[in-house]
Design an enzyme around this catalytic site. Structure first.
Site, PDB file in Angstrom:
ATOM      1  N   ASP A  78      61.951  30.071  39.203  1.00  0.00           N
ATOM      2  CA  ASP A  78      61.242  28.902  39.773  1.00  0.00           C
ATOM      3  C   ASP A  78      60.139  29.318  40.757  1.00  0.00           C
ATOM      4  O   ASP A  78      59.607  28.479  41.473  1.00  0.00           O
ATOM      5  CB  ASP A  78      62.249  27.984  40.469  1.00  0.00           C
ATOM      6  CG  ASP A  78      62.850  28.642  41.702  1.00  0.00           C
ATOM      7  OD1 ASP A  78      62.628  29.855  41.925  1.00  0.00           O
ATOM      8  OD2 ASP A  78      63.550  27.946  42.459  1.00  0.00           O
ATOM      9  N   ASP A 121      25.970  33.719  63.028  1.00  0.00           N
ATOM     10  CA  ASP A 121      26.201  32.509  63.828  1.00  0.00           C
ATOM     11  C   ASP A 121      26.457  32.909  65.279  1.00  0.00           C
ATOM     12  O   ASP A 121      26.655  34.082  65.584  1.00  0.00           O
ATOM     13  CB  ASP A 121      27.339  31.643  63.259  1.00  0.00           C
ATOM     14  CG  ASP A 121      28.654  32.398  63.128  1.00  0.00           C
ATOM     15  OD1 ASP A 121      28.862  33.368  63.878  1.00  0.00           O
ATOM     16  OD2 ASP A 121      29.461  32.024  62.269  1.00  0.00           O
ATOM     17  N   LYS A 152      23.577  28.816  63.282  1.00  0.00           N
ATOM     18  CA  LYS A 152      24.123  28.095  62.123  1.00  0.00           C
ATOM     19  C   LYS A 152      24.855  26.843  62.595  1.00  0.00           C
ATOM     20  O   LYS A 152      25.651  26.889  63.506  1.00  0.00           O
ATOM     21  CB  LYS A 152      25.110  29.010  61.384  1.00  0.00           C
ATOM     22  CG  LYS A 152      25.852  28.358  60.250  1.00  0.00           C
ATOM     23  CD  LYS A 152      26.921  29.276  59.668  1.00  0.00           C
ATOM     24  CE  LYS A 152      28.221  29.237  60.478  1.00  0.00           C
ATOM     25  NZ  LYS A 152      29.328  29.956  59.833  1.00  0.00           N
ATOM     26  N   ARG A 179      27.392  23.801  61.136  1.00  0.00           N
ATOM     27  CA  ARG A 179      28.218  23.437  59.984  1.00  0.00           C
ATOM     28  C   ARG A 179      28.496  21.940  60.051  1.00  0.00           C
ATOM     29  O   ARG A 179      29.077  21.463  61.006  1.00  0.00           O
ATOM     30  CB  ARG A 179      29.531  24.219  60.072  1.00  0.00           C
ATOM     31  CG  ARG A 179      30.130  24.569  58.751  1.00  0.00           C
ATOM     32  CD  ARG A 179      31.469  25.205  59.005  1.00  0.00           C
ATOM     33  NE  ARG A 179      31.470  26.646  58.961  1.00  0.00           N
ATOM     34  CZ  ARG A 179      31.440  27.367  57.837  1.00  0.00           C
ATOM     35  NH1 ARG A 179      31.378  26.780  56.680  1.00  0.00           N
ATOM     36  NH2 ARG A 179      31.488  28.670  57.884  1.00  0.00           N
ATOM     37  N   ASP A 183      29.574  40.184  59.923  1.00  0.00           N
ATOM     38  CA  ASP A 183      30.499  39.060  60.090  1.00  0.00           C
ATOM     39  C   ASP A 183      31.912  39.552  59.840  1.00  0.00           C
ATOM     40  O   ASP A 183      32.112  40.670  59.353  1.00  0.00           O
ATOM     41  CB  ASP A 183      30.133  37.925  59.112  1.00  0.00           C
ATOM     42  CG  ASP A 183      30.486  36.546  59.659  1.00  0.00           C
ATOM     43  OD1 ASP A 183      31.232  36.461  60.651  1.00  0.00           O
ATOM     44  OD2 ASP A 183      30.025  35.545  59.073  1.00  0.00           O
ATOM     45  N   ASP A 235      33.624  34.061  52.749  1.00  0.00           N
ATOM     46  CA  ASP A 235      34.514  33.249  51.903  1.00  0.00           C
ATOM     47  C   ASP A 235      33.684  32.692  50.743  1.00  0.00           C
ATOM     48  O   ASP A 235      33.565  33.313  49.683  1.00  0.00           O
ATOM     49  CB  ASP A 235      35.149  32.152  52.771  1.00  0.00           C
ATOM     50  CG  ASP A 235      36.216  31.373  52.019  1.00  0.00           C
ATOM     51  OD1 ASP A 235      36.378  31.590  50.807  1.00  0.00           O
ATOM     52  OD2 ASP A 235      36.912  30.532  52.634  1.00  0.00           O
ATOM     53  N   GLY A 264      30.496  32.475  50.761  1.00  0.00           N
ATOM     54  CA  GLY A 264      29.214  33.192  50.758  1.00  0.00           C
ATOM     55  C   GLY A 264      28.065  32.338  51.277  1.00  0.00           C
ATOM     56  O   GLY A 264      26.942  32.815  51.417  1.00  0.00           O
ATOM     57  N   GLY A 265      28.358  31.068  51.595  1.00  0.00           N
ATOM     58  CA  GLY A 265      27.300  30.154  52.055  1.00  0.00           C
ATOM     59  C   GLY A 265      26.647  30.627  53.340  1.00  0.00           C
ATOM     60  O   GLY A 265      25.409  30.681  53.440  1.00  0.00           O
ATOM     61  N   THR A 266      27.463  30.996  54.317  1.00  0.00           N
ATOM     62  CA  THR A 266      26.923  31.433  55.611  1.00  0.00           C
ATOM     63  C   THR A 266      25.979  32.605  55.403  1.00  0.00           C
ATOM     64  O   THR A 266      24.843  32.622  55.905  1.00  0.00           O
ATOM     65  CB  THR A 266      28.078  31.871  56.546  1.00  0.00           C
ATOM     66  OG1 THR A 266      28.979  30.776  56.694  1.00  0.00           O
ATOM     67  CG2 THR A 266      27.583  32.328  57.896  1.00  0.00           C
TER      68      THR A 266
HETATM   69  C1  R5P Z   1      32.930  31.728  60.572  1.00  0.00           C
HETATM   70  O1  R5P Z   1      33.099  31.496  61.756  1.00  0.00           O
HETATM   71  C2  R5P Z   1      33.218  33.062  59.978  1.00  0.00           C
HETATM   72  O2  R5P Z   1      32.930  34.110  60.862  1.00  0.00           O
HETATM   73  C3  R5P Z   1      32.453  33.244  58.679  1.00  0.00           C
HETATM   74  O3  R5P Z   1      31.067  33.180  58.969  1.00  0.00           O
HETATM   75  C4  R5P Z   1      32.810  32.192  57.666  1.00  0.00           C
HETATM   76  O4  R5P Z   1      34.215  32.091  57.517  1.00  0.00           O
HETATM   77  C5  R5P Z   1      32.186  32.524  56.328  1.00  0.00           C
HETATM   78  O5  R5P Z   1      32.507  31.510  55.420  1.00  0.00           O
HETATM   79  P1  R5P Z   1      31.588  31.208  54.158  1.00  0.00           P
HETATM   80  O6  R5P Z   1      31.367  32.508  53.440  1.00  0.00           O
HETATM   81  O7  R5P Z   1      32.425  30.224  53.355  1.00  0.00           O
HETATM   82  O8  R5P Z   1      30.324  30.564  54.640  1.00  0.00           O
END
Ligand code: R5P
Length: 310
Positions: A34, A167, A190, A192, A216, A220, A222-224
């Site tokens: 399971d 950021d 930056k 959000r 950084d 995640d 890659g947007g930032t």
């Molecule tokens: C934000 O405070 C983190 O340091 C990263 O900049 C953020 O988690 C990156 O996320 P993503 O790649 O989704 O923009």
């Protein structure tokens, strides 16, 4: 000393064991029909200094649960000391209450690790350094910046370099790299609008004709990173590369990087490197196995870990 590993990052766990000239302890970490997690340590740990390596990366809930059950197994088998080694500490991004009725998941996860029976924690580039204080046990937060700065020094002409924080929250980390490679620092302001979406507003600093290096802790979606790279190129930067500790790289992130104008994204292997990452030409991996291995060795011998960064 005995090393055990969950299933989150086998390659890194083996590399750490190699660095320490040892093997991984034999254990069974599998699933019941399971999907509940079954754990059995297959060797004696009574009186041993046990290190359990597990990143709480995707699938975060499964990997966290494996870690907790492994710790419980070692505790009930009378290990002398248990160190939870988390090359990537997931659930770090809700680390305070920015508004009413929000959890502090990072604290909850820290409580779970301590309650399971960990005596120490060893981790790398916590999303926010104050998460260290969420654990009421000794916690070493290692930094990837020294490894990154060696790599930057070997590959770039530092005369023309500009280190950039994507950021405002990442300025301390970026300044640490800038100081080590003797380069100036710029900041992308930056904003959000919604979690998971990023919007670049302004570049603070003169980046024209500079080779920019964004730093950084997490990539995640890659947007930032991609938005920051666009903003820097719009301001006249010659090139943009990035050094990011934890390659979460979910969804379309790898495609996004591959189609971006980034000359290179360098990530560590704190999170398991997928086949698609390996095949992406502008992503390179910097291993932190030796850094973590050395920190484990020093912890076991009761030597200084902070002096690793002198
Ligand atoms: C934000 O405070 C983190 O340091 C990263 O900049 C953020 O988690 C990156 O996320 P993503 O790649 O989704 O923009």
């Amino acid at each position: 000393m005995k090393l055990f590993a969950g299933n989150s990052n086998e390659a890194l766990s083996l590399d750490i064991a190699n660095y320490l000239n040892t093997g991984l302890g034999r254990c069974d970490v599998r699933r019941f029909a399971d999907q509940e997690i079954f754990v059995e340590l297959k060797e004696n740990v009574r009186g041993e200094d046990v290190f359990i390596i597990q990143s709480t990366s995707y699938p975060a809930n499964d990997n966290l649960m494996e870690l907790l059950i492994l710790i419980d197994a070692a505790r009930r088998a009378s290990a002398r000391r248990i160190t939870a080694v988390l090359p990537y500490f997931g659930y770090a991004r809700q680390d305070r209450k920015p508004g009413p009725r929000t959890p502090i998941s990072a604290k909850l996860v820290a409580n779970l690790i301590v309650e399971a029976g960990a005596d120490r924690v060893l981790t790398l580039d916590l999303h926010a350094t104050q998460i260290q204080g969420f654990f009421d046990i000794p916690t070493d937060n290692l930094f990837a910046i020294p490894e990154m700065s060696k790599d930057v020094g070997a590959r770039y002409d530092t005369e023309n370099l500009m280190v950039v924080s994507p950021d405002v929250g990442g300025v301390v980390r970026a300044r640490a790299l800038a100081n080590r490679v003797t380069a100036p620092l710029a900041i992308v302001d930056k904003r959000r609008d919604k979690p998971g979406e990023s919007k670049v507003m302004n570049v603070i600093g003169e980046v024209t004709d500079r080779d920019c290096i964004l730093v950084d802790d997490i990539i995640d979606s890659g947007g930032t990173l991609c938005n920051a790279a666009e903003a820097l190129l719009d301001q006249g930067a010659t090139s943009v590369a990035a050094y990011i500790t934890h390659g979460v790289l979910s969804g379309e992130a790898v495609n996004r990087i591959s189609n971006s104008k980034l000359t290179e994204l360098v990530i560590t292997d704190s999170i398991e490197i997928t086949a698609s990452v390996q095949q992406t030409k502008n992503i390179r991996v910097l291993s932190i196995a030796a850094l973590i291995g050395e920190a484990i060795r020093r912890t076991s011998l009761e030597e200084s870990v902070s002096s690793l960064f002198d």
